[in-house]
Enzyme design. Sequence first.
Site, short mmCIF file in Angstrom:
data_model
loop_
_atom_site.label_atom_id
_atom_site.label_comp_id
_atom_site.label_asym_id
_atom_site.label_seq_id
_atom_site.Cartn_x
_atom_site.Cartn_y
_atom_site.Cartn_z
N ARG A 13 4.33 10.94 -17.28
CA ARG A 13 2.95 10.45 -17.22
C ARG A 13 2.61 9.80 -15.89
O ARG A 13 1.49 9.37 -15.67
CB ARG A 13 2.69 9.46 -18.35
CG ARG A 13 2.54 10.11 -19.72
CD ARG A 13 2.03 9.11 -20.73
NE ARG A 13 1.68 9.74 -21.99
CZ ARG A 13 1.24 9.09 -23.06
NH1 ARG A 13 1.10 7.77 -23.01
NH2 ARG A 13 0.94 9.72 -24.18
N TYR A 137 14.49 -1.41 -3.00
CA TYR A 137 14.10 -0.11 -3.55
C TYR A 137 14.81 1.01 -2.79
O TYR A 137 15.32 1.96 -3.39
CB TYR A 137 12.58 0.06 -3.45
CG TYR A 137 12.06 1.38 -3.97
CD1 TYR A 137 11.97 1.61 -5.34
CD2 TYR A 137 11.65 2.38 -3.10
CE1 TYR A 137 11.48 2.82 -5.82
CE2 TYR A 137 11.16 3.58 -3.57
CZ TYR A 137 11.08 3.80 -4.93
OH TYR A 137 10.60 5.00 -5.40
N TRP A 241 -4.81 -5.63 4.70
CA TRP A 241 -3.55 -6.18 5.21
C TRP A 241 -3.13 -5.53 6.52
O TRP A 241 -3.29 -4.32 6.71
CB TRP A 241 -2.45 -5.97 4.17
CG TRP A 241 -2.36 -7.07 3.15
CD1 TRP A 241 -3.39 -7.80 2.64
CD2 TRP A 241 -1.17 -7.55 2.51
NE1 TRP A 241 -2.92 -8.71 1.72
CE2 TRP A 241 -1.57 -8.58 1.62
CE3 TRP A 241 0.17 -7.22 2.61
CZ2 TRP A 241 -0.66 -9.27 0.82
CZ3 TRP A 241 1.08 -7.92 1.81
CH2 TRP A 241 0.67 -8.93 0.93
N ASP A 319 2.89 -5.37 8.37
CA ASP A 319 2.53 -3.97 8.54
C ASP A 319 3.52 -3.04 7.86
O ASP A 319 3.20 -1.90 7.54
CB ASP A 319 2.51 -3.61 10.04
CG ASP A 319 1.15 -3.87 10.68
OD1 ASP A 319 0.13 -3.73 9.98
OD2 ASP A 319 1.13 -4.22 11.87
#
Length: 357
Positions: A13, A137, A241, A319
């Site tokens: 999904r 991650y 940002w 950044d």
Amino acid sequence: MNKDAKIYVAGHRGLVGSAIKKNLEKRGYTNVIGRTHSELDLLDADAVRRFFDHEQPQYVVLAAAHVGGIMANSRYRADFIFKNLGIQQNIIGESFAHGVEKLLFLGSTCIYPREAPQPISENALLTSPLEYTNEPYAIAKIAGLKMCESFNLQYGTNYIAVMPTNLYGPNDNFNLETSHVLPAMMRKMHLARLVMDGDREALRKDLARRPVEGVDGTASDSDIDAVLNKYGIGNNTLCLWGTGAPLREFLWSEDMADASVHIMEHVDFDDVRGPGPETRNCHINIGTGKELSIKQLAMLIKQISGYQGDILWDNTKPDGTMRKLCDVSKLHSLGWQHKVEIDEGVERLYRWYLSSL
């Protein structure tokens, strides 16, 4: 793959998983299965084992992951490494235990060093330090691709790891607290246009569909304005940002799905392992090989959304990596190239977003 083979798409999904499931079904595969989080918690090893015992899938696409943008990656570092390692461990481990014929593991190009030579080839992996903001991650995804590679080398499995660039498309995450740069910017631009137009009804409709920090369409005007201001949305200004200078590559999610199914159908581990005594970097970059700056992206979204206000940049915010362009020569040599360019994709996504409200 036979058209009636049972194919399990983990994360069916999500942004990529839903597109892969749709692509498989469009190609005539009739036994594509998935489970929602409420039906199967991929962090629950016993539940995953029982699922594989019962379903016995022949092929697996591991598109499920705990993901988010730069804000979420910075704030929830433990979640990003712990949850992704757990999902990967459970799915890859049970795929091996149950004799899955082929597995496709989806990672991310954030696995590469912050200062990697551009465009980034697969051989840049582990050559220098990672970007700090998404390091947990990235390490989880590196572990996943190395798990696939190592199972292949030790046990002769056929697990392929692909590393997509920044993805966007239908079913994207527009939650301002966790979304990636393109959908976050698109939603902020849309909300900023509604504020500037004074269209409180449409503003409340948007928040009813996707609340921001618990503020929904029933909230007071002052609460709505306060949460929008927190995310840089003012009366006739939008503050984003960073500096807008970083360069990014974006791939339409349905193109990513098409590349994934192409690889499932036509590419095996032996096609990517390469010569030499040491086998490494067998993963495949998936991207366009094209880039634009975040500021250019903002102007493109501004044009398509119809926002007429000013865009400001908060250079006190990070950044991230300044440039992250994929070398897609390996992908091209395997017979696949992208179809949707960024201007077409952004317009299609904005239409999808409006239709989802």
